[in-house]
Write a protein that holds these residues in place. Structure first.
Motif, PDB file in Angstrom:
ATOM      1  N   TRP A   1       0.824  -1.213   0.000  1.00 17.24           N
ATOM      2  CA  TRP A   1       0.000   0.000   0.000  1.00 17.24           C
ATOM      3  C   TRP A   1       0.854   1.258   0.000  1.00 17.24           C
ATOM      4  N   GLY A   2       2.014   1.228   0.652  1.00 12.04           N
ATOM      5  CA  GLY A   2       2.916   2.376   0.619  1.00 12.04           C
ATOM      6  C   GLY A   2       3.445   2.632  -0.780  1.00 12.04           C
ATOM      7  N   LEU A   3       3.818   1.570  -1.479  1.00 11.03           N
ATOM      8  CA  LEU A   3       4.292   1.707  -2.855  1.00 11.03           C
ATOM      9  C   LEU A   3       3.182   2.220  -3.765  1.00 11.03           C
TER      10      LEU A   3
ATOM     11  N   GLY B   1       3.302   5.828  -5.722  1.00 13.12           N
ATOM     12  CA  GLY B   1       3.100   5.888  -7.168  1.00 13.12           C
ATOM     13  C   GLY B   1       1.941   6.799  -7.543  1.00 13.12           C
ATOM     14  N   GLY B   2       0.876   6.731  -6.786  1.00 12.88           N
ATOM     15  CA  GLY B   2      -0.274   7.602  -7.037  1.00 12.88           C
ATOM     16  C   GLY B   2       0.050   9.071  -6.832  1.00 12.88           C
ATOM     17  N   ILE B   3       0.798   9.365  -5.796  1.00 15.56           N
ATOM     18  CA  ILE B   3       1.203  10.757  -5.528  1.00 15.56           C
ATOM     19  C   ILE B   3       2.092  11.271  -6.654  1.00 15.56           C
ATOM     20  N   LEU B   4       3.053  10.465  -7.100  1.00 11.31           N
ATOM     21  CA  LEU B   4       3.924  10.883  -8.196  1.00 11.31           C
ATOM     22  C   LEU B   4       3.128  11.091  -9.487  1.00 11.31           C
ATOM     23  N   ALA B   5       2.159  10.235  -9.748  1.00 16.13           N
ATOM     24  CA  ALA B   5       1.331  10.388 -10.945  1.00 16.13           C
ATOM     25  C   ALA B   5       0.514  11.671 -10.895  1.00 16.13           C
ATOM     26  N   ILE B   6      -0.028  11.995  -9.732  1.00 19.37           N
ATOM     27  CA  ILE B   6      -0.792  13.236  -9.572  1.00 19.37           C
ATOM     28  C   ILE B   6       0.113  14.446  -9.752  1.00 19.37           C
ATOM     29  N   MET B   7       1.328  14.391  -9.190  1.00 15.75           N
ATOM     30  CA  MET B   7       2.264  15.502  -9.344  1.00 15.75           C
ATOM     31  C   MET B   7       2.623  15.703 -10.815  1.00 15.75           C
ATOM     32  N   TRP B   8       2.871  14.619 -11.542  1.00 17.50           N
ATOM     33  CA  TRP B   8       3.210  14.717 -12.952  1.00 17.50           C
ATOM     34  C   TRP B   8       2.029  15.284 -13.746  1.00 17.50           C
ATOM     35  N   ALA B   9       0.824  14.790 -13.479  1.00 21.31           N
ATOM     36  CA  ALA B   9      -0.355  15.227 -14.225  1.00 21.31           C
ATOM     37  C   ALA B   9      -0.646  16.707 -13.983  1.00 21.31           C
ATOM     38  N   THR B  10      -0.537  17.174 -12.755  1.00 21.83           N
ATOM     39  CA  THR B  10      -0.795  18.589 -12.494  1.00 21.83           C
ATOM     40  C   THR B  10       0.288  19.464 -13.107  1.00 21.83           C
ATOM     41  N   GLY B  11       1.522  18.975 -13.158  1.00 22.12           N
ATOM     42  CA  GLY B  11       2.589  19.733 -13.800  1.00 22.12           C
ATOM     43  C   GLY B  11       2.365  19.856 -15.290  1.00 22.12           C
TER      44      GLY B  11
END
Length: 88
Positions: free
Chosen positions: A30-32, A36-46
């Motif tokens: 669940w941590g992984l 991964g979800g946080i990184l995907a959100i950061m990339w998408a908002t960027g």
């Protein structure tokens, strides 16, 4: 736990002081997934907040900036920041 002569024998649960229910595996999974979800959100908002001017600027592997012009196909990219042009 029991002793046989000078030897001490313990069973598996006493030796580990825990049970094997997979809690560590679940926490790691669940941590992984969360990371991964946080990184995907950061990339998408960027990507969504990138301006038109930022889309036209690229960086070479040596860190020098080049500007690509989308309308002129086949032309060399314009040099920025007082870059030197190598003789051909």
């Amino acid at each position: 736990m029991h002793t046989e002569g000078e030897e001490v024998h313990v069973d598996e649960v006493e030796a580990t002081a825990a049970t094997k229910d997979g809690t560590s595996r679940n926490v790691l999974f669940w941590g992984l997934l969360l990371a991964g979800g946080i990184l995907a959100i950061m990339w998408a908002t960027g990507v969504m907040t990138q301006s038109e001017a930022e889309e036209d600027i690229s960086v070479n592997s040596d860190g020098s900036r080049i500007e690509t012009n989308q309308s002129s196909v086949g032309e060399a990219p314009a040099l920025l920041d007082n870059e030197e042009v190598a003789p051909e």
